[in-house]
Scaffold this motif. Structure first.
Motif, PDB file in Angstrom:
ATOM      1  N   SER A  83       0.815  -1.220   0.000  1.00  0.00           N
ATOM      2  CA  SER A  83       0.000   0.000   0.000  1.00  0.00           C
ATOM      3  C   SER A  83       0.845   1.265   0.000  1.00  0.00           C
ATOM      4  O   SER A  83       0.373   2.335  -0.404  1.00  0.00           O
ATOM      5  CB  SER A  83      -0.941   0.005   1.211  1.00  0.00           C
ATOM      6  OG  SER A  83      -0.214  -0.146   2.417  1.00  0.00           O
ATOM      7  N   THR A  84       2.118   1.156   0.448  1.00  0.00           N
ATOM      8  CA  THR A  84       2.992   2.333   0.391  1.00  0.00           C
ATOM      9  C   THR A  84       3.485   2.578  -1.033  1.00  0.00           C
ATOM     10  O   THR A  84       3.795   3.710  -1.407  1.00  0.00           O
ATOM     11  CB  THR A  84       4.203   2.137   1.319  1.00  0.00           C
ATOM     12  OG1 THR A  84       4.884   0.922   0.973  1.00  0.00           O
ATOM     13  CG2 THR A  84       3.746   2.049   2.773  1.00  0.00           C
ATOM     14  N   SER A 100      -4.493   6.663  -4.324  1.00  0.00           N
ATOM     15  CA  SER A 100      -3.870   7.280  -5.496  1.00  0.00           C
ATOM     16  C   SER A 100      -4.706   7.029  -6.739  1.00  0.00           C
ATOM     17  O   SER A 100      -5.541   6.117  -6.777  1.00  0.00           O
ATOM     18  CB  SER A 100      -2.461   6.709  -5.698  1.00  0.00           C
ATOM     19  OG  SER A 100      -2.520   5.319  -5.987  1.00  0.00           O
ATOM     20  N   TRP A 101      -4.461   7.812  -7.773  1.00  0.00           N
ATOM     21  CA  TRP A 101      -5.267   7.658  -8.994  1.00  0.00           C
ATOM     22  C   TRP A 101      -5.007   6.305  -9.652  1.00  0.00           C
ATOM     23  O   TRP A 101      -5.922   5.669 -10.170  1.00  0.00           O
ATOM     24  CB  TRP A 101      -4.969   8.796  -9.970  1.00  0.00           C
ATOM     25  CG  TRP A 101      -3.579   8.757 -10.568  1.00  0.00           C
ATOM     26  CD1 TRP A 101      -2.480   9.406 -10.117  1.00  0.00           C
ATOM     27  CD2 TRP A 101      -3.172   8.031 -11.731  1.00  0.00           C
ATOM     28  NE1 TRP A 101      -1.388   9.128 -10.911  1.00  0.00           N
ATOM     29  CE2 TRP A 101      -1.787   8.300 -11.918  1.00  0.00           C
ATOM     30  CE3 TRP A 101      -3.820   7.189 -12.628  1.00  0.00           C
ATOM     31  CZ2 TRP A 101      -1.051   7.735 -12.965  1.00  0.00           C
ATOM     32  CZ3 TRP A 101      -3.094   6.634 -13.673  1.00  0.00           C
ATOM     33  CH2 TRP A 101      -1.737   6.913 -13.836  1.00  0.00           C
ATOM     34  N   TYR A 102      -3.735   5.845  -9.598  1.00  0.00           N
ATOM     35  CA  TYR A 102      -3.430   4.560 -10.226  1.00  0.00           C
ATOM     36  C   TYR A 102      -3.920   3.396  -9.362  1.00  0.00           C
ATOM     37  O   TYR A 102      -4.313   2.356  -9.884  1.00  0.00           O
ATOM     38  CB  TYR A 102      -1.935   4.419 -10.520  1.00  0.00           C
ATOM     39  CG  TYR A 102      -1.000   4.841  -9.408  1.00  0.00           C
ATOM     40  CD1 TYR A 102      -0.543   3.924  -8.476  1.00  0.00           C
ATOM     41  CD2 TYR A 102      -0.553   6.165  -9.317  1.00  0.00           C
ATOM     42  CE1 TYR A 102       0.318   4.302  -7.465  1.00  0.00           C
ATOM     43  CE2 TYR A 102       0.309   6.551  -8.301  1.00  0.00           C
ATOM     44  CZ  TYR A 102       0.741   5.628  -7.377  1.00  0.00           C
ATOM     45  OH  TYR A 102       1.590   6.005  -6.368  1.00  0.00           O
ATOM     46  N   ASN A 153      -6.099  -5.316  -4.838  1.00  0.00           N
ATOM     47  CA  ASN A 153      -6.037  -5.153  -3.389  1.00  0.00           C
ATOM     48  C   ASN A 153      -4.566  -5.106  -2.987  1.00  0.00           C
ATOM     49  O   ASN A 153      -3.852  -6.097  -3.166  1.00  0.00           O
ATOM     50  CB  ASN A 153      -6.747  -6.313  -2.686  1.00  0.00           C
ATOM     51  CG  ASN A 153      -6.732  -6.179  -1.170  1.00  0.00           C
ATOM     52  OD1 ASN A 153      -6.180  -5.235  -0.616  1.00  0.00           O
ATOM     53  ND2 ASN A 153      -7.344  -7.135  -0.495  1.00  0.00           N
ATOM     54  N   PRO A 154      -4.082  -3.960  -2.440  1.00  0.00           N
ATOM     55  CA  PRO A 154      -2.649  -3.860  -2.116  1.00  0.00           C
ATOM     56  C   PRO A 154      -2.236  -4.674  -0.893  1.00  0.00           C
ATOM     57  O   PRO A 154      -1.039  -4.860  -0.659  1.00  0.00           O
ATOM     58  CB  PRO A 154      -2.454  -2.366  -1.860  1.00  0.00           C
ATOM     59  CG  PRO A 154      -3.796  -1.895  -1.413  1.00  0.00           C
ATOM     60  CD  PRO A 154      -4.797  -2.708  -2.168  1.00  0.00           C
ATOM     61  N   SER A 155      -3.210  -5.176  -0.116  1.00  0.00           N
ATOM     62  CA  SER A 155      -2.866  -5.930   1.092  1.00  0.00           C
ATOM     63  C   SER A 155      -3.826  -7.108   1.275  1.00  0.00           C
ATOM     64  O   SER A 155      -4.623  -7.142   2.211  1.00  0.00           O
ATOM     65  CB  SER A 155      -2.917  -5.010   2.322  1.00  0.00           C
ATOM     66  OG  SER A 155      -2.565  -5.713   3.486  1.00  0.00           O
ATOM     67  N   PRO A 156      -3.720  -8.108   0.409  1.00  0.00           N
ATOM     68  CA  PRO A 156      -4.638  -9.253   0.506  1.00  0.00           C
ATOM     69  C   PRO A 156      -4.155 -10.280   1.528  1.00  0.00           C
ATOM     70  O   PRO A 156      -2.971 -10.311   1.890  1.00  0.00           O
ATOM     71  CB  PRO A 156      -4.587  -9.842  -0.906  1.00  0.00           C
ATOM     72  CG  PRO A 156      -3.178  -9.559  -1.349  1.00  0.00           C
ATOM     73  CD  PRO A 156      -2.811  -8.232  -0.730  1.00  0.00           C
TER      74      PRO A 156
END
Length: 289
Positions: free
Chosen positions: A218-219, A225-227, A238-241
């Motif tokens: 997620s960092t 963020s837009w992207y 999902n940045p933290s699955p």
């Protein structure tokens, strides 16, 4: 938004093709008297999914958090099942859909033809319900917002316009290629919805492993963020699955993609020569794409 636009376009084009086939056949056999009944059935088929979408959107607010997560996770898995079935169904029945609908229409064009209402309602309504459920699941997986809904509506409008142009013979589309490539993309999207449904059930305590994350980027790719928003909207990123979500996504995409590719390869396999057909047992009919 793009993913939901594509869902609306694909499902809407399927509905438009069904309506076009029904209308063209009724006109061809000189039964214009049942056109009004056909449109009544289509109208009912379009209203029902809207009601289902509204119920899914505003109905669960009175439930507890756990109940909402269980409901959301379960419906997400059901939506994935529907869209997976739809992808393979279209690949299998695309070539025979026209004759199947015409045969069914012949059976209900008796007397005043009120059976046309039911036929149109069921034929179109199935696609509409699938669309409502899957769009709702994708919207829920990215935390709501109107952009995905607008994308789906724009896709449906585009499909309606294309359906009219196809009926009038004003445009030609390689429908086989269209459904093949959109089907492949929807497999990836459905994988994200499947992982999201698993996550909901984990948060509700139905499935273990809620706090065990496989990674956290997620960092690098913040959800705000837009992207990050674009990836979430298109691929349900999902940045933290959790580990189970990762296994679920990979397992779904790999297994479904394998059978999807195999289905289309069998459809493109050349037919056996007359000599081969005479000396060998008849193979299964190739699956249409």
């Amino acid at each position: 938004m793009f993913a939901n636009y594509l869902i609306g376009l694909r499902e809407g084009l399927e509905m438009a093709l069904i309506v076009t086939i029904l209308v063209a056949y009724v006109v061809k056999i000189g039964r214009r008297d049942v056109l009004s009944k056909l449109w009544i059935g289509v109208g009912i088929a379009l209203v029902v999914p809207l009601g289902i979408g509204a119920l899914l959107t505003w109905g669960p607010y009175g439930l507890s958090f756990e109940a909402q997560e269980i409901l959301g996770g379960t419906l997400s898995l059901i939506a994935v099942g529907f869209v997976t079935w739809m992808i393979f169904w279209m690949g299998k029945t695309a070539r025979s859909m026209k004759s199947t609908l015409q045969n069914r229409l012949d059976s209900v064009l008796v007397g005043a033809g009120w059976g046309v209402v039911i036929l149109a309602m069921l034929s179109v309504g199935r696609e509409g319900i699938e669309t409502a459920l899957f769009v709702w699941a994708t919207v829920a997986s990215i935390g709501g917002g109107w952009e995905p809904v607008i994308g789906a509506v724009l896709g449906l409008i585009t499909a309606a316009v294309l359906g009219f142009l196809l009926y009038r013979g004003m445009v030609r589309i390689n429908l086989g290629a269209f459904f093949t490539w959109t089907g492949a993309f929807l497999i990836v999207v459905a994988g994200g919805v499947f992982a999201y449904g698993i996550g909901d059930l984990q948060e509700a305590g139905v499935i273990p492993g809620s706090g065990i994350h496989a990674y956290d980027i997620s960092t690098v790719i913040p959800s705000s963020s837009w992207y990050g928003t674009a990836l979430a909207g298109i691929l349900n990123f999902n940045p933290s699955p959790t580990w189970l979500q990762v296994f679920a996504w990979v397992g779904y995409v790999v297994v479904v993609a394998y059978f999807y590719v195999r289905q289309h390869r069998s459809a493109q396999r050349p037919a056996a020569s007359p000599a081969e057909s005479a000396s060998a047992p008849a193979p299964h009919a190739p699956v249409a794409s």
